[in-house]
Write a protein that holds these residues in place. Structure first.
Motif, PDB file in Angstrom:
ATOM      1  N   SER A  12       0.820  -1.221   0.000  1.00 57.08           N
ATOM      2  CA  SER A  12       0.000   0.000   0.000  1.00 57.08           C
ATOM      3  C   SER A  12       0.849   1.265   0.000  1.00 57.08           C
ATOM      4  O   SER A  12       0.364   2.334  -0.379  1.00 57.08           O
ATOM      5  CB  SER A  12      -0.930   0.007   1.216  1.00 57.08           C
ATOM      6  N   TYR A  13       2.121   1.135   0.408  1.00 54.93           N
ATOM      7  CA  TYR A  13       2.994   2.311   0.436  1.00 54.93           C
ATOM      8  C   TYR A  13       3.235   2.872  -0.968  1.00 54.93           C
ATOM      9  O   TYR A  13       3.688   4.024  -1.122  1.00 54.93           O
ATOM     10  CB  TYR A  13       4.337   1.944   1.077  1.00 54.93           C
ATOM     11  N   GLU A  14       2.937   2.086  -1.982  1.00 58.65           N
ATOM     12  CA  GLU A  14       3.135   2.549  -3.357  1.00 58.65           C
ATOM     13  C   GLU A  14       2.028   3.497  -3.816  1.00 58.65           C
ATOM     14  O   GLU A  14       2.160   4.166  -4.836  1.00 58.65           O
ATOM     15  CB  GLU A  14       3.202   1.343  -4.302  1.00 58.65           C
ATOM     16  N   ILE A  15       0.925   3.551  -3.046  1.00 61.03           N
ATOM     17  CA  ILE A  15      -0.188   4.428  -3.403  1.00 61.03           C
ATOM     18  C   ILE A  15       0.146   5.865  -2.993  1.00 61.03           C
ATOM     19  O   ILE A  15       0.570   6.115  -1.864  1.00 61.03           O
ATOM     20  CB  ILE A  15      -1.482   3.988  -2.701  1.00 61.03           C
ATOM     21  N   SER A  16      -0.055   6.779  -3.883  1.00 59.91           N
ATOM     22  CA  SER A  16       0.198   8.186  -3.565  1.00 59.91           C
ATOM     23  C   SER A  16      -0.752   8.668  -2.468  1.00 59.91           C
ATOM     24  O   SER A  16      -1.972   8.500  -2.590  1.00 59.91           O
ATOM     25  CB  SER A  16       0.012   9.035  -4.829  1.00 59.91           C
ATOM     26  N   GLY A  17      -0.190   9.236  -1.402  1.00 58.87           N
ATOM     27  CA  GLY A  17      -1.004   9.755  -0.309  1.00 58.87           C
ATOM     28  C   GLY A  17      -1.627   8.672   0.555  1.00 58.87           C
ATOM     29  O   GLY A  17      -2.672   8.899   1.180  1.00 58.87           O
ATOM     30  N   HIS A  18      -0.983   7.501   0.627  1.00 48.18           N
ATOM     31  CA  HIS A  18      -1.571   6.384   1.375  1.00 48.18           C
ATOM     32  C   HIS A  18      -1.733   6.685   2.863  1.00 48.18           C
ATOM     33  O   HIS A  18      -2.703   6.256   3.481  1.00 48.18           O
ATOM     34  CB  HIS A  18      -0.744   5.105   1.171  1.00 48.18           C
ATOM     35  N   GLU A  28      -2.369   9.597   4.278  1.00 49.14           N
ATOM     36  CA  GLU A  28      -3.542  10.464   4.416  1.00 49.14           C
ATOM     37  C   GLU A  28      -4.832   9.654   4.250  1.00 49.14           C
ATOM     38  O   GLU A  28      -5.824   9.878   4.961  1.00 49.14           O
ATOM     39  CB  GLU A  28      -3.499  11.575   3.372  1.00 49.14           C
TER      40      GLU A  28
END
Length: 219
Positions: free
Chosen positions: A154-160, A162
């Motif tokens: 999930s760390y690859e998602i931008s703004g995870h 937030e």
């Protein structure tokens, strides 16, 4: 011996105390309710952890009732579009001045008054969007009972970060407004929400089955 009583609230928020049968397993006496009322989460954390589940629920409901603003204080009103629900909701929550006020939701271009049903639809729809695997924040956990865990990538998602914070705000607001949610989160996530994140909480190997069944069986 005091007679067992049951504490109830009607649709107008008025509290009623009713006498019930002696064999009611989850009945609390008035004296016991008063004891629960006096419990402080900082001072009496050990006592609270040791309560029966139904007593914890009663304590939580009473705490919410004490902290919730009066109905005369008004509501926090937001307007969101169905087509851009996540972005609109994220922006709307950032602008809420008092998150303890009852939330009233309006969908753009829809003429309706929120008396509870629209808010329930709002929370349910938004939570489903955030928790679906294709979104990337959560994935199905490898546990005996169906549940969701934090997605490893999930760390690859931008703004995870937030988005996870927003998910927590939604969960807390739903609890505060007493809106039921069908969330099959893993026990490890609920433990984290309760502050159980120290290594001692997983000192026993059997507890890892709530994180990953295969990993627990291979240890």
């Amino acid at each position: 011996m005091p007679k067992p009583m049951l504490i109830k609230k009607d649709s107008h928020g008025e509290t009623h105390i009713e006498e019930v049968k002696e064999d009611h397993s989850q009945t609390l006496t008035i004296e016991r309710v008063r004891e629960l009322t006096r419990l402080d989460p900082d001072r009496d954390s050990t006592t609270l952890k040791g309560l029966a589940t139904h007593e914890k629920l009663i304590w939580l409901k009473m705490k919410i009732d004490r902290e919730a603003p009066s109905i005369t204080a008004g509501a926090s009103k937001i307007t969101v579009s169905r087509e851009n629900l996540l972005a609109d909701s994220l922006a709307a929550f950032k602008g809420l001045k008092d998150k303890k006020k009852l939330l009233q939701v309006t969908f753009e271009n829809e003429v309706s008054r929120d008396v509870g049903g629209i808010s329930r639809e709002f929370f349910s729809t938004l939570m489903k969007e955030l928790i679906q695997e294709s979104f990337g924040l959560f994935s199905v956990a490898n546990t005996e009972q169906f549940s969701y865990r934090i997605a490893p990538d999930s760390y690859e998602i931008s703004g995870h970060v937030e988005l996870y914070h927003f998910f927590g705000q939604l969960l807390g607001k739903a609890i505060f407004d007493r809106i039921p949610l069908n969330l099959c989160l893993s026990r490890s996530i609920f433990n984290a929400l309760l502050g159980k994140v120290s290594p001692e909480d997983y000192a026993e190997i059997r507890k890892f089955k709530h994180v990953d069944t295969e990993m627990a069986s291979s240890l």
